[in-house]
Design a protein around this motif. Structure first.
Motif, PDB file in Angstrom:
ATOM      1  N   TYR A  91       8.928   4.448   5.098  1.00  0.00           N
ATOM      2  CA  TYR A  91       8.496   4.071   3.677  1.00  0.00           C
ATOM      3  C   TYR A  91       7.856   5.414   3.439  1.00  0.00           C
ATOM      4  O   TYR A  91       7.777   6.126   2.366  1.00  0.00           O
ATOM      5  CB  TYR A  91       7.452   3.084   3.926  1.00  0.00           C
ATOM      6  N   THR A  92       7.134   6.033   4.254  1.00  0.00           N
ATOM      7  CA  THR A  92       6.184   7.295   4.019  1.00  0.00           C
ATOM      8  C   THR A  92       7.292   8.351   3.481  1.00  0.00           C
ATOM      9  O   THR A  92       7.106   9.189   2.616  1.00  0.00           O
ATOM     10  CB  THR A  92       5.318   7.918   5.094  1.00  0.00           C
ATOM     11  N   THR A 113       5.577  -5.079   7.492  1.00  0.00           N
ATOM     12  CA  THR A 113       5.228  -3.578   6.946  1.00  0.00           C
ATOM     13  C   THR A 113       4.096  -3.117   8.061  1.00  0.00           C
ATOM     14  O   THR A 113       3.800  -1.877   7.569  1.00  0.00           O
ATOM     15  CB  THR A 113       4.399  -4.127   5.672  1.00  0.00           C
ATOM     16  N   ASN A 114       3.987  -3.452   9.007  1.00  0.00           N
ATOM     17  CA  ASN A 114       3.173  -2.820  10.181  1.00  0.00           C
ATOM     18  C   ASN A 114       3.917  -2.137  10.982  1.00  0.00           C
ATOM     19  O   ASN A 114       3.446  -1.537  11.991  1.00  0.00           O
ATOM     20  CB  ASN A 114       2.126  -3.923  10.602  1.00  0.00           C
ATOM     21  N   SER A 115       5.310  -2.063  11.252  1.00  0.00           N
ATOM     22  CA  SER A 115       5.952  -1.631  12.334  1.00  0.00           C
ATOM     23  C   SER A 115       6.027  -0.111  12.174  1.00  0.00           C
ATOM     24  O   SER A 115       6.062   0.152  10.955  1.00  0.00           O
ATOM     25  CB  SER A 115       7.421  -2.246  12.543  1.00  0.00           C
ATOM     26  N   THR A 145       4.048  -3.733  -0.424  1.00  0.00           N
ATOM     27  CA  THR A 145       4.941  -2.982   0.478  1.00  0.00           C
ATOM     28  C   THR A 145       4.176  -1.891   1.219  1.00  0.00           C
ATOM     29  O   THR A 145       4.780  -1.253   2.217  1.00  0.00           O
ATOM     30  CB  THR A 145       5.972  -2.169  -0.197  1.00  0.00           C
ATOM     31  N   ILE A 146       3.006  -1.432   0.873  1.00  0.00           N
ATOM     32  CA  ILE A 146       2.261  -0.364   1.442  1.00  0.00           C
ATOM     33  C   ILE A 146       1.880  -0.961   3.077  1.00  0.00           C
ATOM     34  O   ILE A 146       1.320  -1.892   3.210  1.00  0.00           O
ATOM     35  CB  ILE A 146       1.234  -0.050   1.094  1.00  0.00           C
ATOM     36  N   PRO A 147       2.490   0.061   4.106  1.00  0.00           N
ATOM     37  CA  PRO A 147       1.700  -0.148   5.225  1.00  0.00           C
ATOM     38  C   PRO A 147       0.511  -0.019   5.644  1.00  0.00           C
ATOM     39  O   PRO A 147       0.001   1.084   5.061  1.00  0.00           O
ATOM     40  CB  PRO A 147       2.897   0.914   6.113  1.00  0.00           C
ATOM     41  N   ASN A 148      -0.103  -0.999   5.855  1.00  0.00           N
ATOM     42  CA  ASN A 148      -1.680  -0.901   5.880  1.00  0.00           C
ATOM     43  C   ASN A 148      -2.201   0.137   6.648  1.00  0.00           C
ATOM     44  O   ASN A 148      -3.310   0.636   6.405  1.00  0.00           O
ATOM     45  CB  ASN A 148      -2.133  -2.433   6.512  1.00  0.00           C
ATOM     46  N   ARG A 149      -1.660   0.426   7.663  1.00  0.00           N
ATOM     47  CA  ARG A 149      -2.354   1.615   8.626  1.00  0.00           C
ATOM     48  C   ARG A 149      -2.319   2.966   7.786  1.00  0.00           C
ATOM     49  O   ARG A 149      -3.119   3.817   8.282  1.00  0.00           O
ATOM     50  CB  ARG A 149      -1.430   1.921   9.857  1.00  0.00           C
ATOM     51  N   VAL A 150      -1.344   3.158   6.922  1.00  0.00           N
ATOM     52  CA  VAL A 150      -1.326   4.446   6.405  1.00  0.00           C
ATOM     53  C   VAL A 150      -1.575   4.406   4.832  1.00  0.00           C
ATOM     54  O   VAL A 150      -1.270   5.218   4.004  1.00  0.00           O
ATOM     55  CB  VAL A 150       0.053   5.220   6.487  1.00  0.00           C
ATOM     56  N   TYR A 159       9.178   1.201   9.849  1.00  0.00           N
ATOM     57  CA  TYR A 159       9.167   0.697   8.666  1.00  0.00           C
ATOM     58  C   TYR A 159       7.955   1.888   7.929  1.00  0.00           C
ATOM     59  O   TYR A 159       8.111   2.403   6.828  1.00  0.00           O
ATOM     60  CB  TYR A 159       8.268  -0.583   8.413  1.00  0.00           C
ATOM     61  N   THR A 160       6.951   2.267   8.641  1.00  0.00           N
ATOM     62  CA  THR A 160       6.176   2.935   8.092  1.00  0.00           C
ATOM     63  C   THR A 160       6.637   4.433   7.781  1.00  0.00           C
ATOM     64  O   THR A 160       6.319   5.105   7.009  1.00  0.00           O
ATOM     65  CB  THR A 160       4.800   3.065   9.188  1.00  0.00           C
TER      66      THR A 160
END
Lengths: 207, 304
Positions: B14-15, B5-7, A60-65, B10-11
């Motif tokens: 999520y964070t 998961t790259n939008s 689920t972790i966004p790759n960019r962060v 979403y980021t």
């Protein structure tokens, strides 16, 4: 599960002596066995549980962060340990001072998360994290043993070298003050690497 | 449906959720462990105060360290009180006084441009004093606090009942360099203070911490730490600043030593509340000295 996950970090891929990660803290906290043991335990807990947590949310972790997310998780465990030490082992916490907080920057932890936890299931990640922490801790304890015994004449704060041996008491012996200082710890690390490579020939580079 | 998961959305979500969760866990743990941590800090302060009076060095060897320190503390630390800038006892709990906030006031006093502003600031001061009794000896322990190289440095200085001689001292720091500035927290450094004098030719003189200061014929100096110059200088400054504020109190006490009156005042035919440093019991007729309080304000009528 592959047994080598558990075995490798101790000898073949030891974080300190083979991967040469986390050397800074290995020099800093090895003056006394007690500090080294607490540090070893703390790092083991942090690598183990942060690897497991990151692994369980890895899809689920966004790759960019992802680095920042991993850092937040590592920091969570480190601060938890810091808080617990302050409450239940205040002396040790004072002695280790900044180095507990600096576990966050210990390359072993981020290294294992990036290299292993992101691509494996939670349980193998936990084992890998714990094993790496223990491999690191093992070297720490060995260095601390040598440094405390020859630098202060004690082990876990108990006097090992008889008092009557000391020059001050009419004997022939004197503690080696140099061993207390960080540069000597680096030389001891070097000696351990030397010994390990002499035994495990496969670690030696081709001529 | 597979989540992207790259939008950006979403980021961000999520964070945000992750950080809030982590913050929640940490806040909970921190609140839950706070009382225990506070207790450790209080215990450390007790140990520092005892060390300043050269007691409790064997605490680490005890099985139950915290009980040992508490017992030793209640046995020897017989009194504590808070002073204002004139040396009068005011209301307050000496143990609870935050040295950092007092240091901020003292710092402003030193930097004040006019005597009026300095005076206004002085009136806010609350100076803690801890009284320690070892057998017949009575020590006054005063704190000091200042800025070191990387963080605060502080300490406690035990002064003998001539209000000039240092009986013992102890220092600590938050994050000075190990092996250099951090040496101030070790016995070879602070034991140098034992027996040093806080006066020179009748005038107040603080302890100087300089290279070669520790010679036996120099009653006002100790050796600085090689490689820890800034820490040594900051500590010297901190000690001087704090002791300077205590001079009013020390002067009152010194004046009282010579006279046969117990508290530096004329014999008034009333019962004096006598402080614990009573060198001599009040010899004046009709004066009775009580040995349990320092409060001069509550003169009680003495009835025969």
């Amino acid at each position: 599960m592959d047994k080598s996950i558990l075995k490798n970090p101790f000898f073949k891929a030891n974080p300190i002596t083979v991967l040469v990660l986390g050397v800074c803290s290995a020099l800093a906290v090895t003056v006394q066995l007690k500090g080294a043991c607490v540090m070893a335990l703390s790092v083991t807990v942090v690598t183990g549980f942060s690897s497991m947590l990151v692994s369980s949310i890895r899809n689920t972790i966004p790759n960019r962060v992802r680095i920042i997310i991993q850092l937040v998780i590592v920091a969570l465990f480190v601060i938890l340990i810091d808080q617990f030490l302050k409450a239940y082992a205040y002396d040790v916490s004072k002695q280790l001072s900044v180095y507990i907080g600096l576990i966050i920057t210990n390359c072993i932890i981020m290294g294992r998360i990036e290299a292993f936890a992101l691509g494996n299931k939670p349980f193998p990640s936990l084992v890998d994290g714990l094993a790496n922490g223990m491999g690191y801790g093992m070297v720490l304890v060995v260095i601390a043993f040598i440094r405390e015994l020859f630098g202060s004449g004690t082990l876990f704060g108990l006097q090992i070298i008889p008092q009557s041996w000391y020059i001050a008491n009419g004997g022939f012996y004197e503690n080696n003050g140099l061993i207390i200082l960080p540069p000597m710890a680096l030389i001891i690390v070097g000696c351990i690497i030397w010994a390990q490579r002499a035994v495990q020939k496969e670690l030696q580079e081709e001529q | 449906m597979k989540l992207n998961t790259n939008s950006n959305i979403y980021t961000i979500i999520y964070t945000t959720i992750l950080v809030v969760l982590v913050a929640g866990v940490l806040a909970f743990v921190s609140t839950a462990l706070k009382p225990k941590q506070q207790e450790n800090i209080a215990l450390e302060k007790m140990q520092s105060l005892l060390r300043a009076a050269r007691l409790g060095d064997d605490a680490s060897a005890q099985n139950n360290k915290s009980e040992y320190i508490k017992a030793l503390y209640s046995e020897h630390m017989t009194n504590d009180f808070v002073l204002d800038y004139e040396g009068n006892v005011i209301e307050g709990e000496a143990f609870e006084i935050d040295l950092q906030s007092q240091y901020n006031i003292i710092k402003k006093i030193v930097a004040a441009k006019t005597p009026e502003t300095a005076q206004a600031l002085r009136e806010q001061l609350q100076l803690p004093v801890f009284v320690c009794t070892i057998d017949e000896k009575v020590l006054n322990i005063v704190p000091c606090y200042g800025a070191g190289l990387w963080g605060p440095v502080w300490g406690y200085i035990a002064i003998e009942d001539d209000f000039e001689t240092i009986y013992g001292a102890v220092f600590d720091h938050k994050g000075e360099t190990p092996g250099l500035g951090a040496e101030i927290a070790h016995a070879p450094f602070y034991n140098q203070f034992v027996g040093k004098k806080l006066s020179k030719e009748g005038e107040f003189k603080s302890i100087s911490i300089v290279k070669g200061g520790g010679q036996a014929d120099n009653p006002n100096g100790v050796d600085a730490i090689s490689g820890g110059t800034i820490t040594s200088q900051s500590l010297e400054q901190a000690i001087a600043m704090w002791l300077n504020e205590y001079q009013a109190y020390f002067n009152i006490k010194r004046a009282a030593i010579g006279s046969d009156d117990c508290c530096g005042e004329e014999c008034c035919g009333e019962e004096h509340n006598h402080d614990q440093n009573g060198k001599e019991p009040c010899a004046g007729e009709g004066c009775v000295c009580k040995k349990d309080s320092l409060n001069h304000e509550s003169h009680e009528q003495y009835t025969k």
